[in-house]
Design a protein around this motif. Structure first.
Motif, PDB file in Angstrom:
ATOM      1  N   ALA A 253     -40.138 -58.381  12.846  1.00 40.85           N
ATOM      2  CA  ALA A 253     -38.754 -59.000  12.285  1.00 40.85           C
ATOM      3  C   ALA A 253     -37.760 -57.811  12.056  1.00 40.85           C
ATOM      4  O   ALA A 253     -38.026 -56.342  11.949  1.00 40.85           O
ATOM      5  CB  ALA A 253     -39.260 -59.226  10.657  1.00 40.85           C
ATOM      6  N   LYS A 254     -36.583 -57.943  12.158  1.00 41.77           N
ATOM      7  CA  LYS A 254     -35.457 -57.138  12.035  1.00 41.77           C
ATOM      8  C   LYS A 254     -35.383 -56.907  10.285  1.00 41.77           C
ATOM      9  O   LYS A 254     -35.657 -57.976   9.658  1.00 41.77           O
ATOM     10  CB  LYS A 254     -34.278 -58.069  12.270  1.00 41.77           C
ATOM     11  N   ILE A 255     -35.371 -55.924  10.055  1.00 45.11           N
ATOM     12  CA  ILE A 255     -35.294 -55.485   8.587  1.00 45.11           C
ATOM     13  C   ILE A 255     -33.984 -54.720   8.063  1.00 45.11           C
ATOM     14  O   ILE A 255     -33.546 -53.877   8.783  1.00 45.11           O
ATOM     15  CB  ILE A 255     -36.523 -54.597   8.396  1.00 45.11           C
ATOM     16  N   TYR A 256     -33.230 -55.314   7.015  1.00 44.59           N
ATOM     17  CA  TYR A 256     -32.074 -54.849   6.571  1.00 44.59           C
ATOM     18  C   TYR A 256     -32.348 -53.694   5.599  1.00 44.59           C
ATOM     19  O   TYR A 256     -31.698 -52.885   5.809  1.00 44.59           O
ATOM     20  CB  TYR A 256     -31.377 -56.076   5.722  1.00 44.59           C
ATOM     21  N   ALA A 257     -33.294 -53.928   4.938  1.00 42.41           N
ATOM     22  CA  ALA A 257     -33.591 -52.752   3.853  1.00 42.41           C
ATOM     23  C   ALA A 257     -34.855 -53.238   2.917  1.00 42.41           C
ATOM     24  O   ALA A 257     -35.089 -54.351   3.031  1.00 42.41           O
ATOM     25  CB  ALA A 257     -32.208 -52.502   2.864  1.00 42.41           C
ATOM     26  N   GLU A 258     -35.477 -52.301   2.226  1.00 43.60           N
ATOM     27  CA  GLU A 258     -36.419 -52.654   1.536  1.00 43.60           C
ATOM     28  C   GLU A 258     -35.939 -52.936  -0.214  1.00 43.60           C
ATOM     29  O   GLU A 258     -34.985 -52.242  -0.629  1.00 43.60           O
ATOM     30  CB  GLU A 258     -37.430 -51.326   1.215  1.00 43.60           C
TER      31      GLU A 258
END
Length: 416
Positions: A253-258
């Motif tokens: 998956a594409k991850i924007y941030a934690e």
């Protein structure tokens, strides 16, 4: 017990300055005001005659006519924004375990337009109770997550958080904790509101909470400005897909941030007014930092609650000064409500999204409409006035507060 890491993999937005994520971000970085004269009803006799309405939205572009009649506007907004977020996350609904997917949604009021319409129709009649059979399911605040789960078959945790204007920030924090504890792998979260109605506008006017700058609506929402006179009512929805880090990585998956932390507190002071020294706000930011395992010096940007009210803006900035000390001068502080207005129960969601996009693009959106310095505000603070600023944003904080003294704070961090 080891807590699971949680990341954001999808975003969706329906706002007064853009009906999807791309147009919302474009409006933010370009300092676009969503305020304009009210079109939903005749507001000519109201103290405030403008609002930040969602524009160019036709329910029939998203629902068939029969279905649209069964849904209050706040639920329509929720379903449209959540659909965008699910698509953005690239979720293959045929492959994921839907028993491990939940929906936790925020709404401060819920179906206000439906409630108003049904009661007014009854009052105008002869006393015979003729109510729409969909009156109750259209009105109740918890119907939005129910509808999202029904549409997609999500069978995990499902409910609505209601904490006035902190509602959707609370929903994001609840989603974070459910995934951290292993109760779900994916949660659709966020919030929606559609309170630009006669009852909503009239009620907030009666409280003297809203700006009455009818001669210049676009400049009415002016957080931190000496001449601010109240908030501008907004509407819309914001949706985020929160996901177990390992699950997101496994599917590429594409991850924007934690999502690294969430804090909660209460002012325990007044029904509607903030504590003048911001003691509850100090507590919520300290709680959030501790929950995230971060220090004040780690924070690069803060999207404030910043509603443009005389008391609230000063109290929040005082609290930031107390928590961050000298480092406060190094933080980009802003209020995107200067553009979107105040979306009440949806505010926390669209502002969390603004924080995530600021990290993603390394651009902090501006606080627009500022022209006069407030002597009660520390002049050394960088309030990102009137123009977006480029900077590395590795850790971003989003503050959201609500009537009743509810305070919520969320911290996002770029993945290492």
């Amino acid at each position: 017990m080891k807590l699971r890491r949680v990341v954001v993999t999808g975003l969706g937005a329906l706002t007064p300055i853009g009906n999807d994520i791309s147009s919302y971000w474009n409006g933010l970085v370009n300092g676009v005001s969503g305020a304009a004269p009210v079109t939903h009803f005749d507001a000519s006799k109201f103290k405030t005659q403008f609002a930040c309405e969602v524009k160019d939205f036709d329910a029939l572009d998203h629902f068939d006519r029969k279905e649209a009649r069964k849904l209050d506007k706040f639920a329509q907004y929720a379903m449209v924004a959540s659909d965008e977020a699910i698509l953005d996350a690239g979720l293959d609904l045929e492959k994921i375990d839907k028993k491990r997917v939940g929906v936790i949604w925020g709404a401060g009021i819920g179906g206000l337009e439906t409630f108003q319409t049904e009661v007014m129709n009854f009052a105008a009649g002869d006393g015979t109770p003729r109510f729409n059979p969909f009156f109750i399911p259209k009105m109740i605040a918890d119907i939005a997550p129910g509808l999202i789960s029904i549409k997609h078959g999500f069978m995990g945790p499902n409910y609505t958080t209601v904490s006035a204007c902190a509602s959707s920030a609370n929903s994001i924090i609840d989603a974070l904790n459910y995934i951290r504890l292993g109760h779900a792998e994916i949660i659709v979260t966020g919030g929606s509101e559609a309170a630009v109605t006669e009852a909503g506008m009239g009620g907030f006017n009666a409280m003297h909470a809203m700006s009455t700058r009818n001669d210049d609506p676009k400049s009415a929402s002016r957080p931190f400005d000496a001449n601010r006179d109240g908030f501008v009512l907004g509407e819309g929805a914001g949706a985020l897909i929160l996901e177990d880090y390992e699950h997101a990585m496994a599917r590429g998956a594409k991850i924007y941030a934690e999502v690294v932390g969430g804090g909660l507190s209460a002012d325990a002071y007044h029904m509607t007014a903030p504590h003048p020294d911001g003691i509850g706000v100090v507590a919520v930011m300290e709680n959030c930092l501790q929950n995230a395992g971060l220090q004040p010096e780690d924070i690069d940007a803060i999207n404030t609650h910043g509603t443009s009210t005389p008391l609230g803006d000063v109290a929040e900035l005082k609290a930031i000064g107390k928590v961050f000390g000298e480092h406060a001068k190094n933080i980009n502080i802003n209020s995107t409500k200067s553009m979107t207005g105040h979306l009440l129960g949806a505010a926390g969601a669209i502002e969390a999204i603004a924080s995530l996009l600021a990290m993603h693009h390394n651009i902090v959106p501006p606080t627009i409409n500022h022209s006069t310095i407030d002597e009660n505000i520390d002049p050394s603070l960088n309030l990102t006035l009137n123009k977006a600023q480029n900077r590395d944003v590795n850790v971003a904080m989003s503050n959201t507060f609500g009537f009743g003294g509810h305070n919520a704070c969320i911290l996002f961090k770029k993945l290492n």
